[in-house]
Design an enzyme around this catalytic site. Structure first.
Site, PDB file in Angstrom:
ATOM      1  N   ASP A   1       1.039  -1.111  -0.116  1.00  0.00           N
ATOM      2  CA  ASP A   1       0.619   0.127   0.239  1.00  0.00           C
ATOM      3  C   ASP A   1       0.683   0.893  -0.004  1.00  0.00           C
ATOM      4  OD1 ASP A   1      -2.242   1.808   0.344  1.00  0.00           O
ATOM      5  OD2 ASP A   1      -2.953   1.663   2.239  1.00  0.00           O
TER       6      ASP A   1
ATOM      7  N   GLU B   1     -10.501   4.021   3.585  1.00  0.00           N
ATOM      8  CA  GLU B   1     -10.369   4.676   2.742  1.00  0.00           C
ATOM      9  C   GLU B   1      -9.851   4.636   1.728  1.00  0.00           C
ATOM     10  OE1 GLU B   1      -5.961   5.768   5.389  1.00  0.00           O
ATOM     11  OE2 GLU B   1      -5.640   3.838   3.935  1.00  0.00           O
TER      12      GLU B   1
ATOM     13  N   GLU C   1      -8.997   4.497  -1.873  1.00  0.00           N
ATOM     14  CA  GLU C   1      -8.253   3.866  -2.709  1.00  0.00           C
ATOM     15  C   GLU C   1      -8.282   3.138  -4.199  1.00  0.00           C
ATOM     16  OE1 GLU C   1      -4.283   2.264  -0.802  1.00  0.00           O
ATOM     17  OE2 GLU C   1      -5.669   2.767   1.200  1.00  0.00           O
TER      18      GLU C   1
ATOM     19  N   ASP D   1      -8.942   0.748   2.464  1.00  0.00           N
ATOM     20  CA  ASP D   1      -8.079   0.156   2.866  1.00  0.00           C
ATOM     21  C   ASP D   1      -8.766   0.322   4.581  1.00  0.00           C
ATOM     22  OD1 ASP D   1      -5.305  -0.918   4.479  1.00  0.00           O
ATOM     23  OD2 ASP D   1      -4.805   1.167   4.155  1.00  0.00           O
TER      24      ASP D   1
ATOM     25  N   ARG E   1      -8.141   4.307  13.379  1.00  0.00           N
ATOM     26  CA  ARG E   1      -7.463   5.324  14.050  1.00  0.00           C
ATOM     27  C   ARG E   1      -6.442   5.540  15.127  1.00  0.00           C
ATOM     28  NH1 ARG E   1      -5.740   6.323   8.621  1.00  0.00           N
ATOM     29  NH2 ARG E   1      -7.515   6.753   7.593  1.00  0.00           N
TER      30      ARG E   1
ATOM     31  N   THR F   1      -9.172  -5.436   4.375  1.00  0.00           N
ATOM     32  CA  THR F   1      -9.023  -4.138   2.947  1.00  0.00           C
ATOM     33  C   THR F   1      -9.979  -5.246   1.953  1.00  0.00           C
ATOM     34  OG1 THR F   1      -6.486  -4.303   3.825  1.00  0.00           O
ATOM     35  CG2 THR F   1      -7.389  -4.259   1.184  1.00  0.00           C
TER      36      THR F   1
ATOM     37  N   GLU G   1      -9.430  12.890   7.817  1.00  0.00           N
ATOM     38  CA  GLU G   1      -8.986  13.859   7.266  1.00  0.00           C
ATOM     39  C   GLU G   1     -10.164  14.780   7.550  1.00  0.00           C
ATOM     40  OE1 GLU G   1      -6.899  13.948   3.386  1.00  0.00           O
ATOM     41  OE2 GLU G   1      -6.799  12.335   3.469  1.00  0.00           O
TER      42      GLU G   1
END
Ligand code: CA
Length: 439
Positions: free
Chosen positions: A139, A211, A213, A245, A249, A269, A386
């Site tokens: 990754d 995530e 991706e 992914d 956190r 994943t 984010e």
């Protein structure tokens, strides 16, 4: 590197599979992505299919019925295999030949084969599996916007580390926990240390994230000790898929130094089932990321004029969320963000070239993922970390519910598509997963 645009990309092509001609289908005849499936709720062996409209063309059956007999025997055998690894290993020339053959076979001018009912399986009646046996998973971290935003949250004084503009950063992910779309994801437990706590405790993650991706699956591999030069890099890429992914956190924050992500990522994943080939993506190539004044140029081994002119791929990417409350109220999934793969700091060719630059061997079916695709705006950020500034600014759903991170029952849906004037729109289908409780 040649990326020919040929008759298979002609926007005027129509298929005798009617649903492939609808203007908003992800799978028109110009796409022809490969996947692996079996009839739903059956124990039949897996087989290779090609998405066309809302149908799957069963390549294994096409082989048996002699519909691929003009192709070389080795290619026919690869089409009848239980996964895509054999076809991937044959390289781009074989994939291109197969694409041209299938495009011809599915065109509306062609006679519909008498076996049409047999060789087409409605997608709604199929279980979509992993496209390949994935031996290895790496990754990357190729969005400079994502790297900077996340860096600010974890290290406010030092967001972007000095190696970033030289090295396509990556870590070695876990291949065993890669699952196909529609697999439920169990909330992981792990070590979590709250800032005020003197020591960590072992508990379910409270900061589960997705995530967004793009993954690329390796076609022909390279021998150990033989790096792949940048101008040949794309010869080793079979095609692209969407990747979620999943990331915990709070586990990540405690474990990531000094060796990078481990259990915060390796629990699951998810990848989308359809692999869109490099051939199908040819019309959507565009110049690589334009580096800011003062940024260093990539080192020569990561640099070529072809990569600068055509290295990037314009794919629009979306994340949608559907909560339990939204599903109960039969509401449509809510669009959280929309970004573009074009904005990545490193191209597919640069990531692959860097990966093999020490002689490391890549094998057919290996998965390399781009890292979170984020843009400059909040609406184009590819993860909740984010978007919510590590949970401080929650997002609001149409039900009035708020989310800092994912709750049990939330379904995350990734979508991707390419659009360009003069070409047919092609899509990636969906990459979905529902969060289950830690139990
Ligand atoms: Ca990632």
């Amino acid at each position: 590197m040649s990326r020919p645009i040929d008759t298979t990309h002609d926007p005027n092509l129509r298929s005798w599979v009617e649903s492939a001609n609808h203007k908003d289908t992800d799978f028109p005849i110009q796409n022809l992505p490969f996947g692996v499936f079996r009839p739903r709720s059956s124990a039949e062996p897996s087989r290779i299919g090609v998405a066309i409209g809302d149908q799957i063309l069963d390549l294994s059956l096409c082989c048996q019925l002699g519909l691929l007999q003009e192709l070389p025997e080795q290619l026919q055998a690869a089409c009848a295999a239980p996964n895509l690894n054999q076809l991937m290993a044959m390289g781009r020339e074989a994939t291109s030949m197969l694409r041209r053959h299938l495009s011809q076979m599915l065109r509306s001018q062609e006679q519909i084969p008498p076996s049409a009912d047999e060789i087409l399986v409605p997608m709604s009646e199929a279980e979509l599996l992993l496209p390949a046996h994935i031996r290895d998973y790496t990754d990357f971290y190729a969005s400079i916007f994502h790297a900077t935003n996340v860096g600010k949250l974890f290290r406010p004084d030092n967001p972007l580390l000095p190696n970033y503009k030289y090295v396509p950063i990556a870590y070695h992910g876990r291949a065993s926990s890669i699952v196909p779309s529609d697999t439920a994801i169990k909330r992981p437990k792990g070590q979590i240390k709250k800032p005020e706590a003197p020591a960590p405790s072992f508990q379910p993650t409270q900061m589960l994230d997705y995530e967004l991706e793009v993954g690329f699956l390796i076609g022909a591999g390279n021998e150990l000790g033989l790096p792949i030069p940048i101008d040949y890099a794309e010869e080793h890429v079979f095609g692209l898929c969407l990747v979620n992914d999943w990331s915990a956190r709070d586990i990540q924050a405690w474990e990531y130094q000094p060796l990078g992500p481990f259990l915060a990522k390796s629990f699951a994943t998810t990848i989308s089932p359809w692999v869109v080939t490099m051939e199908a993506l040819a019309p959507f190539r565009c110049p690589a990321f334009e580096r800011a004044e003062g940024d260093p140029l990539p080192l020569p081994y990561l640099s070529s004029s072809d990569n600068a002119k055509f290295g990037a791929i314009a794919i629009t990417l979306e994340v949608l969320l559907c909560s339990v409350q939204m599903r109960t109220a039969r509401m449509e999934p809510f669009l959280l963000s929309r970004g573009s793969f074009q904005q990545m700091y490193w191209t597919v060719a640069q990531m692959l070239t860097h990966h093999s630059s020490n002689g490391c061997n890549l094998s057919p079916g290996d998965l390399l993922a781009s890292g979170t695709v984020s843009g400059t705006e909040k609406t184009s950020q590819g993860c909740l970390l984010e978007m919510t500034q590590r949970g401080v600014q929650p997002v609001k759903l149409p039900t009035g519910e708020i989310r800092s991170f994912l709750l049990d029952g939330d379904e995350v849906i990734l979508r991707g598509y390419c659009e360009k004037d003069g070409y047919a729109r092609i899509g990636f289908g969906e990459c979905r997963g529902v969060v289950l409780s830690a139990g």
